[in-house]
Design a protein around this motif. Sequence first.
Motif, PDB file in Angstrom:
ATOM      1  N   GLY A  12       0.677  -1.171   0.063  1.00 22.39           N
ATOM      2  CA  GLY A  12      -0.023   0.005  -0.151  1.00 22.39           C
ATOM      3  C   GLY A  12       1.001   1.071  -0.132  1.00 22.39           C
ATOM      4  O   GLY A  12       0.508   2.096  -0.682  1.00 22.39           O
ATOM      5  N   ARG A  13       1.962   1.202   0.595  1.00 20.80           N
ATOM      6  CA  ARG A  13       2.953   2.393   0.731  1.00 20.80           C
ATOM      7  C   ARG A  13       3.538   2.501  -0.603  1.00 20.80           C
ATOM      8  O   ARG A  13       3.664   3.673  -0.861  1.00 20.80           O
ATOM      9  CB  ARG A  13       3.885   2.164   1.878  1.00 20.80           C
ATOM     10  N   ARG A  14       3.833   1.431  -1.249  1.00 23.03           N
ATOM     11  CA  ARG A  14       4.414   1.712  -2.654  1.00 23.03           C
ATOM     12  C   ARG A  14       3.740   2.170  -3.502  1.00 23.03           C
ATOM     13  O   ARG A  14       3.745   3.031  -4.601  1.00 23.03           O
ATOM     14  CB  ARG A  14       5.119   0.461  -2.911  1.00 23.03           C
ATOM     15  N   ASP A  15       2.344   1.498  -3.468  1.00 23.43           N
ATOM     16  CA  ASP A  15       1.362   2.293  -4.273  1.00 23.43           C
ATOM     17  C   ASP A  15       1.067   4.037  -4.081  1.00 23.43           C
ATOM     18  O   ASP A  15       0.950   4.632  -4.925  1.00 23.43           O
ATOM     19  CB  ASP A  15      -0.262   1.394  -3.831  1.00 23.43           C
ATOM     20  N   ALA A  16       0.982   4.245  -2.761  1.00 21.78           N
ATOM     21  CA  ALA A  16       1.107   5.592  -2.722  1.00 21.78           C
ATOM     22  C   ALA A  16       2.148   6.417  -2.946  1.00 21.78           C
ATOM     23  O   ALA A  16       1.934   7.636  -3.565  1.00 21.78           O
ATOM     24  CB  ALA A  16       0.750   5.855  -0.954  1.00 21.78           C
ATOM     25  N   LEU A  17       3.380   5.824  -3.044  1.00 18.88           N
ATOM     26  CA  LEU A  17       4.729   6.433  -3.765  1.00 18.88           C
ATOM     27  C   LEU A  17       4.185   6.764  -5.154  1.00 18.88           C
ATOM     28  O   LEU A  17       4.496   8.059  -5.605  1.00 18.88           O
ATOM     29  CB  LEU A  17       5.712   5.474  -3.483  1.00 18.88           C
ATOM     30  N   GLY A  18       3.618   5.837  -5.887  1.00 24.08           N
ATOM     31  CA  GLY A  18       3.457   5.849  -7.225  1.00 24.08           C
ATOM     32  C   GLY A  18       2.623   6.894  -7.517  1.00 24.08           C
ATOM     33  O   GLY A  18       2.596   7.870  -8.415  1.00 24.08           O
ATOM     34  N   LYS A  19       1.393   7.062  -6.761  1.00 25.08           N
ATOM     35  CA  LYS A  19       0.270   8.165  -6.650  1.00 25.08           C
ATOM     36  C   LYS A  19       0.856   9.422  -6.521  1.00 25.08           C
ATOM     37  O   LYS A  19       0.605  10.385  -7.270  1.00 25.08           O
ATOM     38  CB  LYS A  19      -0.741   7.814  -5.878  1.00 25.08           C
ATOM     39  N   LEU A  20       1.631   9.558  -5.676  1.00 24.54           N
ATOM     40  CA  LEU A  20       2.235  10.996  -5.248  1.00 24.54           C
ATOM     41  C   LEU A  20       3.127  11.241  -6.539  1.00 24.54           C
ATOM     42  O   LEU A  20       2.864  12.557  -6.534  1.00 24.54           O
ATOM     43  CB  LEU A  20       3.120  10.731  -3.975  1.00 24.54           C
ATOM     44  N   ARG A  21       3.796  10.530  -7.235  1.00 17.88           N
ATOM     45  CA  ARG A  21       4.461  11.099  -8.255  1.00 17.88           C
ATOM     46  C   ARG A  21       3.581  11.302  -9.495  1.00 17.88           C
ATOM     47  O   ARG A  21       3.718  12.080 -10.267  1.00 17.88           O
ATOM     48  CB  ARG A  21       5.513   9.865  -8.843  1.00 17.88           C
ATOM     49  N   GLU A  22       2.415  10.620  -9.487  1.00 16.46           N
ATOM     50  CA  GLU A  22       1.602  11.166 -10.683  1.00 16.46           C
ATOM     51  C   GLU A  22       0.857  12.289 -10.429  1.00 16.46           C
ATOM     52  O   GLU A  22       0.490  13.031 -11.360  1.00 16.46           O
ATOM     53  CB  GLU A  22       0.287   9.861 -10.707  1.00 16.46           C
ATOM     54  N   LEU A  23       0.867  12.661  -9.242  1.00 15.34           N
ATOM     55  CA  LEU A  23       0.412  13.992  -8.818  1.00 15.34           C
ATOM     56  C   LEU A  23       1.344  15.295  -9.065  1.00 15.34           C
ATOM     57  O   LEU A  23       1.126  16.387  -8.627  1.00 15.34           O
ATOM     58  CB  LEU A  23      -0.085  13.880  -7.288  1.00 15.34           C
ATOM     59  N   GLY A  24       2.521  14.759  -9.312  1.00 22.29           N
ATOM     60  CA  GLY A  24       3.663  15.751  -9.481  1.00 22.29           C
ATOM     61  C   GLY A  24       4.365  16.170  -8.224  1.00 22.29           C
ATOM     62  O   GLY A  24       5.170  16.994  -7.886  1.00 22.29           O
ATOM     63  N   ILE A  25       4.044  15.104  -7.131  1.00 20.24           N
ATOM     64  CA  ILE A  25       4.749  15.461  -5.852  1.00 20.24           C
ATOM     65  C   ILE A  25       6.106  14.513  -5.776  1.00 20.24           C
ATOM     66  O   ILE A  25       5.891  13.326  -5.793  1.00 20.24           O
ATOM     67  CB  ILE A  25       3.939  15.112  -4.584  1.00 20.24           C
ATOM     68  N   GLU A  26       7.246  15.043  -5.658  1.00 21.93           N
ATOM     69  CA  GLU A  26       8.399  14.168  -5.218  1.00 21.93           C
ATOM     70  C   GLU A  26       8.464  13.408  -3.990  1.00 21.93           C
ATOM     71  O   GLU A  26       8.728  14.444  -2.940  1.00 21.93           O
ATOM     72  CB  GLU A  26       9.618  14.929  -5.871  1.00 21.93           C
ATOM     73  N   PRO A  27       8.461  12.506  -3.841  1.00 24.81           N
ATOM     74  CA  PRO A  27       8.508  11.793  -2.466  1.00 24.81           C
ATOM     75  C   PRO A  27       9.856  12.006  -1.830  1.00 24.81           C
ATOM     76  O   PRO A  27       9.976  11.760  -0.455  1.00 24.81           O
ATOM     77  CB  PRO A  27       8.378  10.214  -2.690  1.00 24.81           C
TER      78      PRO A  27
END
Length: 506
Positions: A12-27
Amino acid sequence: MSVNDLNEQEQGRRDALGKLRELGIEPYPAPLYPVNATAGAIKEGYDPEKGNFADVCIAGRIMTRRIMGAASFIELQDETGRIQVYVKRDEICPGEDKTMYNTVFKKLLDIGDIIGIKGYAFITQTGQLSVHAKELTLLSKSLRVLPIVKEKDGEVFDAFSDPELKYRQRYVDLIVNPQVRDTFIKRSQIISTMREYFNEAGCLEVETPILQGIPGGATARPFITHHNALDIPLYLRIANELYLKRLIVGGYSGVYEFAKDFRNEGMDKTHNPEFTCMEIYVAYKDYIWMMEFVEKMLEKIALKLHGTTVLTIGDKQVDFKPPYRRLPILQAIKEYAGVDVSGMDEAQLIETCKQLHVEVDKTMGKGKLIDAIFGEYCEEHLVQPTFITDYPVEMSPLTKRHRENPELTERFELFVCGKELANAYSELNDPIDQLDRFKEQARLKDEKGDDEAMYIDMDFVRALEYGMPPTSGMGMGIDRLTMFMTNQPTIQDVLFFPQMRPKEVK
């Protein structure tokens, strides 16, 4: 770690990581973040009447959070502690776009994530000191789930307390157990207090070789390696004593070193193969002077850390206020074992050990036999700081003979709670006597197979032949001192990363 090894939360955390990048937010953004305050500083210095901390920028790890519609609370932890942060949707998303709050904050951030907060300090209606967030920035996404400690009705849940896990994953231990961080802060304070004390006494801090051609200065089994360019064997040092005394020969009046030493021996609650030892050598002093020097130093450390000289160590109350008891080792054996071993030869000592049910083996000479009796019958009684003094010559190959009895040496070991804390001598500066002592150590190695006996260091003998002034030296284990000063039961608890057998990371 493969995808198939991930549990549901980790995936779930890795999925969230991908979604953050899709939103243009660098984790994992560029590291510069303008921190200007800490949780501890705000807690200590905030005054609502002054309205200070009106423009703070803090950073830390999310440890808890409560999502409450358009407003939420998180608990942020930095190096100095924890502080509550109030997050209001319309404050961090002042425009029409509420993605940062509704999606990023509420759904894609997790406990363990590191964030930055810009805002101001205030007191909530319930009286809780908090930081009101005006801006929130993700600084590092956590992909592992923290074992957050919880308490309910006095019972602790999810405590990260398994010793093996704590020592293997010290980074997690430090995150979730604040008292562990305090232990290592105190360790640093111990060293800085000692350094200040030595500098005020006019001693110079120096560095000496870790890789040595001859492992000298102590009786211990060394680690051995090979230097390819020189094509010679080298040893990780077991002590730095002989190099420091060479510097006294060279003209320095006092030198000390905090040294990493290495001994290829057993591991237990008080021994690690890599350890930190402080050694100090002062010209024109003797072991009696050194006793007083050590007493004052330990008193200073106890007062610095705790404001008192009376400390709890295990289930004992120990007072580090001088003066400490001084007890000759042969007198201690007579007092606690009920036998007088003075004047006994090797055969008599072996027989005495058998009568006392003390284990012996063929590698043990007089020195080790006496030490075995002392260890079995005396050490447990030495709870309060006690100087055990005047060891037989056979036990002390680098120590000056006693001025009143040449069969003994001017040496002390300091014992606390049944454990040796310091070892000190009036240093042997007679090169002929020193060579004879080295030769006796070589005999023990050759004839008895004692692989802990000292090597003959002819360069050190040559240094003594140029003349070393009367000198007192002392070595003290920093790890064990930290155990005592922080009331920790094992050496592993005062080492960030104790030695352990490798284990596959999952």
